[in-house]
Enzyme design. Structure first.
Site, PDB file in Angstrom:
ATOM      1  N   CYS A   2      11.006 -32.058  55.334  1.00 34.12           N
ATOM      2  CA  CYS A   2      10.660 -31.404  56.588  1.00 34.12           C
ATOM      3  C   CYS A   2      11.895 -30.811  57.275  1.00 34.12           C
ATOM      4  CB  CYS A   2      10.070 -32.420  57.542  1.00 34.12           C
ATOM      5  SG  CYS A   2       8.662 -33.285  56.888  1.00 34.12           S
ATOM      6  N   ARG A  27      14.840 -26.352  51.599  1.00 28.53           N
ATOM      7  CA  ARG A  27      14.682 -27.802  51.555  1.00 28.53           C
ATOM      8  C   ARG A  27      13.371 -28.216  50.894  1.00 28.53           C
ATOM      9  NH1 ARG A  27      18.137 -30.191  55.468  1.00 28.53           N
ATOM     10  NH2 ARG A  27      16.818 -32.006  55.518  1.00 28.53           N
ATOM     11  N   TRP A  76       6.736 -31.371  54.857  1.00 20.96           N
ATOM     12  CA  TRP A  76       6.638 -31.871  53.489  1.00 20.96           C
ATOM     13  C   TRP A  76       5.695 -33.062  53.600  1.00 20.96           C
ATOM     14  CZ3 TRP A  76       8.774 -31.133  48.580  1.00 20.96           C
ATOM     15  CH2 TRP A  76       8.776 -32.233  47.724  1.00 20.96           C
ATOM     16  N   ASN A 102      10.374 -35.173  61.879  1.00 13.49           N
ATOM     17  CA  ASN A 102      10.801 -35.480  60.507  1.00 13.49           C
ATOM     18  C   ASN A 102      10.914 -36.999  60.410  1.00 13.49           C
ATOM     19  OD1 ASN A 102      11.143 -32.768  60.159  1.00 13.49           O
ATOM     20  ND2 ASN A 102      13.373 -32.840  59.961  1.00 13.49           N
ATOM     21  N   GLY A 103      10.561 -37.537  59.255  1.00 12.72           N
ATOM     22  CA  GLY A 103      10.658 -38.989  59.077  1.00 12.72           C
ATOM     23  C   GLY A 103       9.288 -39.601  58.867  1.00 12.72           C
ATOM     24  N   GLU A 483      22.716 -35.743  33.056  1.00  4.31           N
ATOM     25  CA  GLU A 483      22.640 -34.726  34.102  1.00  4.31           C
ATOM     26  C   GLU A 483      22.039 -33.434  33.544  1.00  4.31           C
ATOM     27  OE1 GLU A 483      22.589 -34.496  37.105  1.00  4.31           O
ATOM     28  OE2 GLU A 483      23.037 -32.409  37.545  1.00  4.31           O
ATOM     29  N   LYS A 487      18.702 -31.551  34.832  1.00  2.00           N
ATOM     30  CA  LYS A 487      18.702 -30.140  35.262  1.00  2.00           C
ATOM     31  C   LYS A 487      17.578 -29.378  34.567  1.00  2.00           C
ATOM     32  CE  LYS A 487      20.506 -30.274  37.930  1.00  2.00           C
ATOM     33  NZ  LYS A 487      21.255 -30.981  38.920  1.00  2.00           N
ATOM     34  N   GLU A 490      14.071 -30.448  35.838  1.00  2.00           N
ATOM     35  CA  GLU A 490      13.811 -30.042  37.223  1.00  2.00           C
ATOM     36  C   GLU A 490      13.417 -28.575  37.337  1.00  2.00           C
ATOM     37  OE1 GLU A 490      16.543 -32.208  40.437  1.00  2.00           O
ATOM     38  OE2 GLU A 490      17.679 -31.207  38.874  1.00  2.00           O
ATOM     39  N   HIS A 506      18.354 -46.974  17.289  1.00  2.00           N
ATOM     40  CA  HIS A 506      17.592 -48.083  17.872  1.00  2.00           C
ATOM     41  C   HIS A 506      16.262 -47.620  18.458  1.00  2.00           C
ATOM     42  CE1 HIS A 506      21.011 -50.585  17.074  1.00  2.00           C
ATOM     43  NE2 HIS A 506      21.791 -49.732  17.727  1.00  2.00           N
ATOM     44  N   LYS A 601      15.175 -30.670  48.893  1.00  2.00           N
ATOM     45  CA  LYS A 601      16.633 -30.688  48.826  1.00  2.00           C
ATOM     46  C   LYS A 601      17.210 -32.006  49.321  1.00  2.00           C
ATOM     47  CE  LYS A 601      20.683 -29.085  48.023  1.00  2.00           C
ATOM     48  NZ  LYS A 601      21.070 -29.240  46.612  1.00  2.00           N
TER      49      LYS A 601
HETATM   50  C1  F6R Z   1      19.009 -32.913  41.392  1.00  2.00           C
HETATM   51  C2  F6R Z   1      19.238 -33.244  42.774  1.00  2.00           C
HETATM   52  C3  F6R Z   1      18.827 -34.599  43.246  1.00  2.00           C
HETATM   53  C4  F6R Z   1      19.841 -35.126  44.278  1.00  2.00           C
HETATM   54  C5  F6R Z   1      19.380 -36.455  44.880  1.00  2.00           C
HETATM   55  C6  F6R Z   1      20.407 -37.033  45.819  1.00  2.00           C
HETATM   56  O1  F6R Z   1      19.419 -31.620  41.072  1.00  2.00           O
HETATM   57  O2  F6R Z   1      19.734 -32.451  43.520  1.00  2.00           O
HETATM   58  O3  F6R Z   1      18.674 -35.486  42.183  1.00  2.00           O
HETATM   59  O4  F6R Z   1      21.069 -35.272  43.633  1.00  2.00           O
HETATM   60  O5  F6R Z   1      18.170 -36.283  45.544  1.00  2.00           O
HETATM   61  O6  F6R Z   1      20.693 -36.144  46.855  1.00  2.00           O
HETATM   62  P1  F6R Z   1      22.029 -36.253  47.697  1.00  2.00           P
HETATM   63  O7  F6R Z   1      23.150 -35.939  46.791  1.00  2.00           O
HETATM   64  O8  F6R Z   1      21.878 -35.266  48.817  1.00  2.00           O
HETATM   65  O9  F6R Z   1      22.118 -37.673  48.180  1.00  2.00           O
END
Ligand code: F6R
Length: 606
Positions: A2, A27, A76, A102-103, A483, A487, A490, A506, A601
């Site tokens: 949000c 976001r 959201w 928000n929250g 990672e 990526k 996602e 294994h 985000k």
């Molecule tokens: C993946 C991504 C998320 C964030 C995670 C933590 O591309 O961006 O996995 O890394 O939600 O977010 P932060 O770093 O803001 O604590």
């Protein structure tokens, strides 16, 4: 997640709020809405809400929708489906109060039952609506007192902005666990949950603390606690420019941010290297040499990509400083009643500095008396403020939901920390020098990798038909594989799984067949032959292999060759071509790259 925007001043508020909401689109959200004062006490409040994008809200604004004070929101969904009714702002039954929030209100159902029994009619399924009714039913004389009374009933987290028809000269805001930032203008004031919505208007901001409230008037603001005592929050200047939020000629923020990495790494190094003693200066660490030597263990906590950066960081700290180190998802750590050891240095790593799971882990650690550092991108964010010191990673604003440049800068920052800890212990001057040279080479090497985009694009097209992909790496390469797999899933929604190459036999070897390609991270280090043996095993089972390596791998169908750095730092570079690989795969598949489905985000709720 949000987003909140608010404005009070002399300008036409609806276009300003829409622009602010657009700045928060990155976001992630599912609906949006606006409330404004239609002019004087007689005018009352007007709202407009719509499921979907901000442009749908814009299309739906009534013809006469003017005012100079208003609040707006991107939602959201947490309580109730994403639809017009559940979109914020929410109003009380007399339509005198409008609230954006928000929250999550944990005791919303209890409050809803109580208010319903008192005759209140609920229109939405949201937790937020209880707040609107609580403010509306308060008998207190001032809006500040009404809001204060309302939040006293709330258990949970909130960042809120409130309008009241009887108080057209003000917006009242409050924060508990969800960011609220005031933007200080000339005879106008802004509020948002994210500086991204403020920087095109003002760089002077005040970040509220948990338990703090503020009253915004056009020419004034004041801050106070939810108990009513005045606080003296002073404005600070935001360094990030409005242009940092523009796409700058790229087709997506992801592409732009991948390309910003050479500059971002340069920024992370700037002013920190101390050639005289072959070490680095990390001003905000608040850890003198004696403290650093007393550290017996390092525990890194983060979520998602930041957790993966922490895994690489732990590896670097063990290698360079010989301190036992590991990383753990903050979301798990906080729920397992962790044993908190006074000789352990805890490091919370987060791009946003607002991720609730990380923040909650930090708070739990602090409560148990631990020393916690932050490795954070957003200056002044909650985690940066809750920790005892730390390192800003200086990646600049990251708008794309998926993290790229922040990941790289986090890993570089861990490299700096590892060097610093190493040089307070047994890392030699010569090795310190070698690592510094390696760090200095990074920006040019990143540019070299990015210059290979054409080839990576072709490879992405080659593998885009896969339904699933396996990513493997060993020791330094394993978090890189994790990672890269995150990526890819996602942004492309292709299923991807990461395994240590050493674990293939294994279990995961059973998956190998021509339709299941493997991406293998193969650095030229002491494990090269072991990694090559894994490639043989895959090839023997007719698996397709894409290697990321320092030299062409014979057993691989394709190799992306990356420049070699010092072996302790290689992990920083090896994931970068795979960011472009994920980007081009998603592009070939027509995905919404900057806003992948179901993701946000900054995850400020549990
Ligand atoms: C993946 C991504 C998320 C964030 C995670 C933590 O591309 O961006 O996995 O890394 O939600 O977010 P932060 O770093 O803001 O604590």
């Amino acid at each position: 997640m949000c987003g909140i925007v608010g404005y009070i001043g002399k300008r036409d508020v609806a276009p300003l709020l829409l622009e602010g909401l657009q700045r928060l689109e990155y976001r992630g959200y599912d609906s949006a809405g606006i409330a404004l004062h239609a002019g004087g006490k007689a005018g009352g409040l007007k709202t407009a809400k719509a499921k979907g994008r901000v442009r749908e809200l814009e299309a739906r604004l009534p013809k006469r929708f003017a005012g100079t004070t208003g609040i707006a929101h991107t939602r959201w969904a947490t309580h109730g489906a994403p639809n017009d009714v559940n979109a914020h702002p929410h109003m009380d039954n007399d339509e005198k109060v409008a609230v954006v929030h928000n929250g999550i209100i944990d005791n919303a159902s209890e409050l809803r039952a109580r208010l319903t029994a008192e005759g209140v009619t609920f229109l939405s399924d949201t937790d937020t609506e209880v707040l609107a009714h609580l403010v509306g039913r308060s008998q207190a004389e001032t809006l500040e007192e009404k809001v204060r009374e309302a939040v006293r009933h709330i258990e949970g987290t909130y960042g809120i902005a409130v309008l009241h028809a009887d108080f057209p000269d003000r917006i009242v805001v409050a924060r508990n666990g969800s960011p609220v930032v005031l933007g200080i203008g000339e005879k106008e004031m802004f509020v948002s949950s994210d500086v991204a919505a403020l920087v095109s208007h003002t760089r002077q901001v005040v970040t509220l603390d948990d338990g703090e409230m503020a009253t915004l008037k056009a020419d004034d603001y004041r801050t106070y606690t939810t108990e009513g005592s005045r606080t003296s929050a002073q404005p600070t200047t935001v360094e990030w420019e409005a242009e940092s939020y523009d796409m700058g000629g790229h087709d997506t923020y992801m592409h732009k941010e991948i390309y910003e990495q050479a500059d971002a790494v340069d920024r992370a190094l700037r002013g920190r290297i101390d050639d005289r003693f072959s070490t680095v200066h990390l001003g905000g660490l608040n850890l003198d040499a004696r403290d650093a030597r007393a550290v017996r263990r390092v525990k890194i906590l983060g979520c998602g990509t930041s957790y993966h950066a922490g895994q690489i960081g732990a590896q670097m700290i063990e290698e360079l400083a010989r301190i036992p180190a590991d990383a753990e998802p903050a979301s798990e750590f906080r729920y397992r009643n962790p044993v908190v050891d006074p000789d352990t240095l805890y490091i919370a790593v987060s791009q946003s500095g607002e991720t609730y799971d990380v923040l909650a882990a930090v708070q739990e650690l602090k409560r148990k008396g631990a020393r916690v550092l932050g490795l954070v991108n957003v200056v002044g964010s909650a985690i940066a403020r809750e920790t005892d010191g730390g390192i800003y990673v200086h990646a600049g604003p990251e708008v794309c939901v998926v993290s790229t440049k922040c990941f790289t800068n986090m890993v570089v920052s861990f490299g700096l920390l590892a060097l610093h800890l190493g040089r307070t212990r047994d890392l030699s001057v010569a090795d310190g020098k070698r690592i510094i040279e390696g760090l200095r080479k990074l920006p040019a090497q990143i540019s070299e990798i990015l210059a290979n985009e054409g080839e990576i694009e072709k490879l992405a097209a080659e593998y885009a038909d896969a339904k699933s992909m396996l990513f493997i790496g060993r020791v330094r390469g394993y978090p890189v594989a994790r990672e890269a797999s995150l990526k890819l899933k996602e942004v492309s929604y292709i299923h991807a799984e990461a395994y240590p190459a050493s674990e293939l036999k294994h279990g995961p070897l059973a998956l190998i067949e021509p339709a299941m390609p493997t991406v293998a991270i193969v650095p030229d280090d002491e494990l090269l032959e072991k990694n090559r043996a894994a490639l043989e095993e895959i090839k023997a089972r007719s698996g397709r292999i894409l290697a990321v390596a320092h030299q062409v791998q014979e057993k691989a169908d394709h190799t992306i060759v990356v420049p070699k750095n010092e072996h302790e730092l290689d992990a920083i570079l090896m994931g970068i071509p795979l960011q472009l690989f994920a980007y081009h795969t998603a592009k070939a598949m027509g995905r919404d790259i900057d806003k992948p489905r179901n993701l946000a985000k900054s995850v400020t709720v549990e």
